[in-house]
Design a protein around this motif. Structure first.
Motif, PDB file in Angstrom:
ATOM      1  N   GLN A 146       2.590  -0.020   2.416  1.00  0.00           N
ATOM      2  CA  GLN A 146       2.663   0.909   1.598  1.00  0.00           C
ATOM      3  C   GLN A 146       4.093   1.550   1.407  1.00  0.00           C
ATOM      4  O   GLN A 146       4.311   1.818  -0.071  1.00  0.00           O
ATOM      5  CB  GLN A 146       1.698   2.157   1.912  1.00  0.00           C
ATOM      6  N   THR A 187      -1.196  -1.513  -3.329  1.00  0.00           N
ATOM      7  CA  THR A 187      -2.111  -0.436  -2.503  1.00  0.00           C
ATOM      8  C   THR A 187      -3.386   0.121  -3.457  1.00  0.00           C
ATOM      9  O   THR A 187      -3.370  -0.196  -4.609  1.00  0.00           O
ATOM     10  CB  THR A 187      -1.133   0.685  -2.168  1.00  0.00           C
ATOM     11  N   ARG A 246       4.812  -4.004  -7.264  1.00  0.00           N
ATOM     12  CA  ARG A 246       3.999  -4.096  -6.314  1.00  0.00           C
ATOM     13  C   ARG A 246       3.278  -5.664  -6.051  1.00  0.00           C
ATOM     14  O   ARG A 246       3.383  -6.119  -5.097  1.00  0.00           O
ATOM     15  CB  ARG A 246       2.799  -3.322  -6.279  1.00  0.00           C
TER      16      ARG A 246
END
Length: 326
Positions: A71, A269, A262
């Protein structure tokens, strides 16, 4: 001896972790959970920075960076980007720390590394900026995003509450008039998600006090932070999108950028899934594919930089596919 010097270098050049406390910064505290999240982001950034500062090589630092929880790992690489640029800027090491980072595992975090370089430029003398200028002509605008974030985060009264804007920003050379200010505002807007403690009405109130000409990029930056860093549940994202009003397309575009960062790093996440679905009506993987398809090739900067062309293409595609209402 070399190890002792690197440890000293870390102690001298690394900011204290207390600098990331919301209470220290005077930022809004929405809840204990939100405070802990945003403070962990800041602390992890400094951890990544410190790893590079004390490492013998960038590869040694990357081994430790890969141990950071998923994360928060991207923020560690952002800090590593700053650390590498600081070393290059001060002439400490081989002068290729940023290049080494981007050639190694940092290549999967290129968005974050470039933003980290912008943090370093905010602290380096301007005559040393040439030593840290990153190579990608498209992503280099993220350096200004990082610079703007740094200024809003550490000089909040001036940049957020007093709406300071440095006209005629001197980097990059030959940039279209006024565009560096826009890229800086995207970083300032991203920082405002932190200044407002991820409370959507607080963040939107801060943005809406700015001149209207700046709000498009400020909302975009905040939307990116809401997607990458998180801190808002679905009801709060709904409030933020409503407050964004006519700038919701820019929020969606920035959310797609955040989702791409990401996805490329393999660090998706649940909050990124939520925000990408809510802002773009896409999965992070679909948003990343859209961004890749819209990417300008070759990169040619004209009156409108290729980076801005890219952003507009993404926004137009989101509207054309019905994912976002313009």
């Amino acid at each position: 001896m070399a190890g002792s010097w690197r440890a000293l270098r870390r102690r001298i050049l690394t900011p204290d972790h207390s600098e990331t406390l919301l209470s220290k910064r005077g930022f809004h505290e929405k809840s204990a959970d939100s405070r802990d999240l945003l403070e962990t982001v800041g602390a992890t950034f400094l951890t990544g920075y410190a790893y590079v500062m004390e490492a013998r090589t960038v590869a040694d630092a990357e081994t430790r960076l890969e141990e950071i929880p998923e994360q928060f790992r991207g923020f560690a690489y952002e800090g590593a980007g700053m650390g590498a640029a600081m070393l290059d800027g001060f002439g400490l090491g081989n002068g290729r720390k940023v290049a080494d980072l981007l050639a190694g595992r940092g290549r999967h975090h290129s968005y974050m590394v470039y933003v980290g370089v912008g943090w370093a430029m905010a602290r380096l003398p301007r005559f040393r900026w040439a030593a840290v200028s990153p190579p990608d002509p498209l992503l280099r605008w993220l350096v200004l995003d990082g610079y703007g974030f740094h200024q809003a985060y550490f000089h909040t009264r001036k940049y957020v509450h007093e709406h300071y804007q440095e006209r005629g920003f001197p980097w990059p050379k030959g940039a279209p008039a006024g565009y560096p200010d826009r890229a800086l505002d995207q970083g300032i807007g991203r920082a405002m998600w932190f200044v407002g403690g991820s409370a959507p009405d607080v963040v939107a109130d801060l943005i809406d006090r700015f001149p209207e000409s700046r709000r498009e990029d400020l909302y975009s930056g905040a939307g990116l932070a809401a997607t990458y860093a998180g801190g808002g549940d679905e009801s709060e994202l709904r409030v933020f999108l409503r407050r964004a009003g006519k700038y919701r397309t820019q929020v969606a575009q920035a959310s797609a950028f955040a989702a791409t960062a990401r996805v490329e790093a393999g660090l998706v996440t649940p909050h990124t899934e939520l925000a990408a679905r809510f802002f773009c009506d896409l999965t992070p993987q679909q948003a990343a594919a859209l961004c890749d398809k819209a990417r300008p090739v070759p990169v040619v900067d004209g009156a409108v930089p290729a980076y801005e062309v890219w952003r507009r293409r993404i926004a137009e595609q989101l509207v054309a596919e019905g994912d976002v209402v313009a």
